[in-house]
Write a protein that holds these residues in place. Structure first.
Motif, PDB file in Angstrom:
ATOM      1  N   TYR A  30       0.823  -1.212   0.000  1.00 44.73           N
ATOM      2  CA  TYR A  30       0.000   0.000   0.000  1.00 44.73           C
ATOM      3  C   TYR A  30       0.856   1.261   0.000  1.00 44.73           C
ATOM      4  CZ  TYR A  30      -3.649   3.304   1.332  1.00 44.73           C
ATOM      5  OH  TYR A  30      -4.520   4.364   1.360  1.00 44.73           O
ATOM      6  N   ARG A  31       1.899   1.257   0.838  1.00 46.62           N
ATOM      7  CA  ARG A  31       2.671   2.477   0.996  1.00 46.62           C
ATOM      8  C   ARG A  31       4.162   2.277   0.722  1.00 46.62           C
ATOM      9  NH1 ARG A  31       2.928   6.079   6.472  1.00 46.62           N
ATOM     10  NH2 ARG A  31       4.436   4.457   6.993  1.00 46.62           N
ATOM     11  N   GLY A  32       4.582   1.045   0.518  1.00 39.28           N
ATOM     12  CA  GLY A  32       5.990   0.802   0.268  1.00 39.28           C
ATOM     13  C   GLY A  32       6.382   1.128  -1.163  1.00 39.28           C
ATOM     14  N   ARG A  33       7.648   0.890  -1.452  1.00 37.29           N
ATOM     15  CA  ARG A  33       8.161   1.164  -2.796  1.00 37.29           C
ATOM     16  C   ARG A  33       7.617   0.124  -3.767  1.00 37.29           C
ATOM     17  NH1 ARG A  33      13.678   1.077  -5.318  1.00 37.29           N
ATOM     18  NH2 ARG A  33      14.519  -0.120  -3.580  1.00 37.29           N
ATOM     19  N   LEU A  34       7.170   0.578  -4.945  1.00 36.36           N
ATOM     20  CA  LEU A  34       6.645  -0.320  -5.967  1.00 36.36           C
ATOM     21  C   LEU A  34       7.158   0.113  -7.330  1.00 36.36           C
ATOM     22  CD1 LEU A  34       2.878  -0.858  -5.012  1.00 36.36           C
ATOM     23  CD2 LEU A  34       4.715  -2.537  -4.901  1.00 36.36           C
ATOM     24  N   GLY A  35       7.687  -0.845  -8.095  1.00 39.28           N
ATOM     25  CA  GLY A  35       8.175  -0.538  -9.429  1.00 39.28           C
ATOM     26  C   GLY A  35       9.591  -0.005  -9.416  1.00 39.28           C
ATOM     27  N   TRP A  36      10.185   0.002 -10.599  1.00 41.78           N
ATOM     28  CA  TRP A  36      11.596   0.364 -10.725  1.00 41.78           C
ATOM     29  C   TRP A  36      11.811   1.872 -10.870  1.00 41.78           C
ATOM     30  CZ3 TRP A  36       8.610  -2.461 -14.053  1.00 41.78           C
ATOM     31  CH2 TRP A  36       8.234  -1.829 -15.240  1.00 41.78           C
ATOM     32  N   SER A  37      10.740   2.654 -10.825  1.00 44.46           N
ATOM     33  CA  SER A  37      10.883   4.108 -10.945  1.00 44.46           C
ATOM     34  C   SER A  37      11.007   4.793  -9.595  1.00 44.46           C
ATOM     35  CB  SER A  37       9.690   4.694 -11.703  1.00 44.46           C
ATOM     36  OG  SER A  37       9.635   4.185 -13.018  1.00 44.46           O
ATOM     37  N   GLY A  38      10.994   4.015  -8.512  1.00 42.61           N
ATOM     38  CA  GLY A  38      11.199   4.596  -7.198  1.00 42.61           C
ATOM     39  C   GLY A  38       9.954   5.117  -6.529  1.00 42.61           C
ATOM     40  N   GLY A  39       8.762   4.790  -7.057  1.00 33.91           N
ATOM     41  CA  GLY A  39       7.528   5.325  -6.501  1.00 33.91           C
ATOM     42  C   GLY A  39       7.202   4.768  -5.124  1.00 33.91           C
ATOM     43  N   ARG A  40       6.793   5.625  -4.234  1.00 37.37           N
ATOM     44  CA  ARG A  40       6.315   5.251  -2.899  1.00 37.37           C
ATOM     45  C   ARG A  40       4.952   5.905  -2.667  1.00 37.37           C
ATOM     46  NH1 ARG A  40      10.238   3.160   0.483  1.00 37.37           N
ATOM     47  NH2 ARG A  40      12.402   3.436  -0.189  1.00 37.37           N
ATOM     48  N   ASN A  41       4.277   5.446  -1.634  1.00 34.31           N
ATOM     49  CA  ASN A  41       2.981   6.030  -1.266  1.00 34.31           C
ATOM     50  C   ASN A  41       2.034   6.080  -2.461  1.00 34.31           C
ATOM     51  OD1 ASN A  41       4.265   6.510   1.192  1.00 34.31           O
ATOM     52  ND2 ASN A  41       4.727   8.631   0.688  1.00 34.31           N
ATOM     53  N   ILE A  42       2.103   5.067  -3.304  1.00 34.95           N
ATOM     54  CA  ILE A  42       1.304   5.097  -4.530  1.00 34.95           C
ATOM     55  C   ILE A  42      -0.180   5.119  -4.216  1.00 34.95           C
ATOM     56  CG2 ILE A  42       0.630   3.667  -6.513  1.00 34.95           C
ATOM     57  CD1 ILE A  42       3.582   3.002  -6.874  1.00 34.95           C
ATOM     58  N   TYR A  43      -0.588   4.374  -3.213  1.00 36.36           N
ATOM     59  CA  TYR A  43      -2.010   4.278  -2.903  1.00 36.36           C
ATOM     60  C   TYR A  43      -2.437   5.200  -1.756  1.00 36.36           C
ATOM     61  CZ  TYR A  43      -1.810   0.092  -5.842  1.00 36.36           C
ATOM     62  OH  TYR A  43      -1.622  -0.789  -6.887  1.00 36.36           O
ATOM     63  N   GLY A  44      -1.498   5.622  -0.955  1.00 36.84           N
ATOM     64  CA  GLY A  44      -1.851   6.479   0.160  1.00 36.84           C
ATOM     65  C   GLY A  44      -0.647   6.773   1.032  1.00 36.84           C
ATOM     66  N   GLU A  45      -0.757   7.794   1.873  1.00 39.59           N
ATOM     67  CA  GLU A  45       0.365   8.212   2.709  1.00 39.59           C
ATOM     68  C   GLU A  45       0.238   7.775   4.158  1.00 39.59           C
ATOM     69  OE1 GLU A  45       0.977  12.376   2.288  1.00 39.59           O
ATOM     70  OE2 GLU A  45       1.593  12.238   0.178  1.00 39.59           O
ATOM     71  N   GLN A  46      -0.931   7.290   4.573  1.00 39.75           N
ATOM     72  CA  GLN A  46      -1.129   6.920   5.971  1.00 39.75           C
ATOM     73  C   GLN A  46      -1.535   5.456   6.075  1.00 39.75           C
ATOM     74  OE1 GLN A  46      -3.036   9.922   8.660  1.00 39.75           O
ATOM     75  NE2 GLN A  46      -3.720  10.847   6.731  1.00 39.75           N
ATOM     76  N   LEU A  47      -0.853   4.743   6.962  1.00 39.05           N
ATOM     77  CA  LEU A  47      -1.232   3.379   7.265  1.00 39.05           C
ATOM     78  C   LEU A  47      -2.483   3.365   8.125  1.00 39.05           C
ATOM     79  CD1 LEU A  47       2.241   1.818   8.161  1.00 39.05           C
ATOM     80  CD2 LEU A  47       1.078   1.844   5.940  1.00 39.05           C
ATOM     81  N   GLY A  48      -3.274   2.310   7.992  1.00 38.93           N
ATOM     82  CA  GLY A  48      -4.488   2.219   8.792  1.00 38.93           C
ATOM     83  C   GLY A  48      -4.780   0.789   9.205  1.00 38.93           C
TER      84      GLY A  48
END
Length: 761
Positions: free
Chosen positions: A102-120
């Motif tokens: 949900y909030r970790g790094r995903l993909g080789w472009s370095g994207g983080r927080n792709i789905y959201g910035e707060q854990l719940g």
């Protein structure tokens, strides 16, 4: 929809991205003892839960990875025992959160927080008392607090850091009031998005001990677990408080050191900080693809580790799938290859069907599963797993006008760089997008679940119509971006797009197969008007393929390579004369290559079938059993324990392929296992779901025996054959309630009733 009363809550402070949440409640009195307790659990991120200091389950990485924009799963657990364990005291629920997908790094472009910035965290606990009274306990902003955990960093790609000095005793016990704990706040969550799991959870599946511990030429302490696996290391250690043990992970060695270049930017490194007492660590908010580990900072050095090898244990994780299909033969390398296929599937079926489990990717690439699905549904009961994933396929496509993206869930739509470097949005692409049709069709053939096929059908139909819109004026699909015969071994290491197979031939052939399968699904489901539409689409594609690509420039099929012949033959694109000529040409190409494979993702699943269908069984076995590079068995000769991404991910001199993409655990090129089960082993469905069977082993390649078995929906089916000179003895097991057609050389077809049979030919 259930009556959801719970609130998604988040810690008021970040707490290093791994907060603890606790809620304390007083059980109602006057209704007798709690007779049942059901806990529903979900999260934004990943969550582990306890009730009265007892784990809710052994499941991992809950609630997994879905297309979070539209659906978030929840798990339901019976926690009656845990609630009763608290006696008359307060009820305490504890949650540990991690970033996950949900909030970790995903993909080789370095994207983080792709789905959201707060854990719940989200919990709804439903209680029933002895007198029938019911009550609900939930996550809310009144009864819950948040605080720090021992986890100081966590990421699926980069690893996890755990500081045992920060462990908090008693946070899951009544009356706890820890220093630094804060409140929580509510997050917006539309309860309509909550869906129960359809597929299985991720769990620990086995443990493996070190096979060797030694010092590398550079002085590094290396550990070999003997198998390329997916999971993490459990560490048991005692040392000075504040001492740090560093664990780096990799799949292979290069120049006798840890081979980390294929990881690209993924650090795949865990750090554990000792408390000064006996510590046990499990980094359950990450996972690694590895066989080897480099250990730095072990108390007492390598001598202490070698004296206590049980202090390091490899914990293997994966989706909780039931093994159904098996294969063995008289050929040891072939048996190891099949084992590699199984391990590749295990490591890449971690909640979604991924391409690889180790580098900065681990995405649900649609082309990989489109190629591998027939093997997957034989090896394991993957029915629920694939049905769950196909729901995300449906969501992604429905929100993209029917376009099935390259990866599911689709994180590439958020990437600043398109995979082909153009920066253009994704578009329907053969084989990859065709997963929307090929995967549910494979599941239908294996399991015979018409309900699952019906659920997938709207996406199948939308995708097939979208492919029709991509065709050129001449009726073939020769424009737009395509992966084509991806990773053809003849392509340069740094340019995997340069396959020998013409892009238009591959795309048009795949579009034809898609139209045929969707038409068949429409007929089965009673959508006769759709079926007529797609049958016409298939006929038009076949005619265009013949007109544009057959008998062109003196070639039976344009671009004259193994892949184009394999696709044209198996998909049924050729008339009888051209089919024969294509088979002969394909066999000749196999011989000319010295039986070296020359197919990529598109051709590999079909090349041995194409040879078999056209009477070239010897050449099919020649390809299967070749040991030189490139071939299926070459990696086995190099010590591989999983299937590689490239035919030559490791070069014969022991160095790693210089290409940027070099995984040692991909399942796509293991798709030939399907042919091994059906043709070498001799077991295939004659009707979907194995309502009737075809038993037709075709010995060859010098094998003296082979066997395969499958737990079908009706019970176990099995075939074992032995060859003694020209005498073939077949032992077959037919499940209750089914029949089998036995097809052997030199004999008329025979119908076998349920039971065990021995037949000689």
């Amino acid at each position: 929809m259930p009556d959801w009363q719970a609130t998604m809550i988040s810690a008021d402070e970040e707490f290093d991205g791994a907060p603890l949440l606790r809620g304390e409640f007083t059980l109602e009195t006057g209704h007798g003892e709690v007779s049942s307790a059901t806990l529903h659990l979900s999260a934004l991120g990943v969550v582990e839960a306890w009730v009265n200091d007892r784990p809710v389950s052994a499941e991992l990485l809950t609630p997994g990875w879905t297309s979070y924009e539209w659906r978030i799963r929840y798990r339901t657990h019976d926690v009656t025992e845990q609630v009763l364990a608290g006696g008359d005291g307060p009820l305490v629920i504890g949650l540990a959160l991690g970033n996950g997908w949900y909030r970790g790094r995903l993909g080789w472009s370095g994207g983080r927080n792709i789905y959201g910035e707060q854990l719940g965290g989200w919990v709804q606990l439903e209680l029933t008392y002895a007198d029938g009274h019911t009550a609900v306990v939930t996550t809310d902003t009144e009864h819950w607090t948040a605080g720090p955990s021992a986890v100081t960093a966590n990421d699926l790609y980069d690893g996890e850091d755990i500081d045992a000095r920060r462990r908090v005793d008693g946070w899951r016990a009544p009356g706890f009031a820890g220093d630094g704990w804060t409140g929580v706040h509510a997050l917006d969550l539309d309860p309509v998005m909550l869906e129960p799991y359809v597929g299985p959870p991720v769990v620990r599946t086995e443990e493996r001990a070190p096979q060797r511990i030694w010092t590398s030429p550079a002085g590094k302490v290396l550990v070999d677990f003997g198998q390329n696996l997916v999971g993490w290391l459990r560490v048991r250690a005692r040392g000075d408080a504040g001492a740090v043990i560093t664990l780096r992970h990799a799949e292979v060695l290069e120049h006798d050191e840890l081979g980390t270049r294929p990881l690209r930017t993924a650090r795949a490194t865990d750090h554990v900080t000792l408390s000064g007492g006996e510590d046990v660590f499990e980094p359950t908010f990450t996972f690694h693809g590895f066989r080897y580990a480099e250990v730095d900072g072990w108390p007492g050095g390598i001598d202490a580790l070698q004296a206590d090898p049980d202090a390091l244990t490899a914990v293997v994780i994966g989706s909780d799938l039931r093994r159904t299909g098996r294969f063995a033969s008289s050929h040891d390398l072939l048996n190891q290859f099949h084992a590699n296929v199984v391990w590749g599937m295990r490591g890449n079926f971690v909640d979604v069907p991924t391409d690889c489990p180790q580098r900065d990717e681990r995405l649900g690439w649609t082309g990989d599963i489109a190629a591998f699905a027939p093997s997957a549904v034989y090896l394991y009961d993957a029915s629920a797993f694939l049905r769950d994933w196909l729901r995300d396929v449906a969501q992604e496509a429905a929100h993209a006008d029917g376009m099935v993206p390259f990866v599911i869930p689709d994180v590439l739509k958020y990437s600043p760089r398109h995979v082909d470097g153009t920066g253009e949005p994704q578009e329907t692409t053969c084989l990859w997008s065709d997963a929307a049709v090929w995967v549910p069709w494979s599941a239908w053939q294996a399991y015979g679940d018409l309900g699952a096929l019906a659920e997938a059908y709207p996406t199948m139909a939308a995708h097939t119509r979208r492919e029709r819109a991509q065709l050129s004026a001449n009726g073939v699909w020769d424009t737009g971006f395509q992966f084509g015969d991806w990773l053809d071994p003849g392509a340069p290491p740094d340019d995997p797009f340069k396959a020998r197979a013409d892009i238009g031939v591959v795309a048009t052939a795949c579009a034809y197969r898609t139209a045929v399968l969707t038409a068949a699904a429409a007929r089965l489901l009673g959508h006769d008007e759709d079926a007529g539409e797609f049958e016409t689409q298939a006929a038009d594609l076949r005619a265009a393929f013949t007109r544009e690509y057959v008998d062109r420039d003196g070639q039976v099929v344009h671009s004259d390579c193994q892949t184009v012949y394999a696709l044209a033959i198996v998909f049924g694109l050729l008339d009888e004369d051209h089919q024969r000529a294509a088979g002969d040409r394909l066999a000749a190409l196999a011989v000319e290559s010295g039986f070296r494979i020359s197919t990529g993702f598109a051709g590999t699943p079909f090349v041995t079938d194409a040879l078999t269908l056209t009477g070239h069984l010897d050449e099919a076995y020649g390809l299967l059993l070749e040991e030189g590079c490139p071939s299926w068995l070459y990696p086995v000769t190099m010590g591989a324990t999983t299937v590689w991404e490239r035919w030559d991910s490791m070069l014969p001199d022991g160095t790693i392929n210089p290409g940027q993409m070099t995984s040692f655990n991909h399942y796509a090129l293991g798709a030939v296992a399907d042919w091994m089960h059906r043709v070498v082993g001799g077991l295939a469905p004659a009707e979907p779901g194995y309502a009737s069977l075809l038993i037709a082993p075709q010995p060859g390649g010098g094998l003296t025996w082979a066997e395969t078995s499958l737990e079908t929906p009706h019970g176990e089916a099995a075939v074992h054959w032995e060859l003694d000179g020209d005498r073939l003895t077949v032992e077959a097991t037919v499940p209750a309630g089914t029949t089998a057609t036995l097809r052997l050389p030199g004999r008329e077809e025979q119908t076998l009733d349920p039971g065990r049979h021995t037949v000689t030919a």
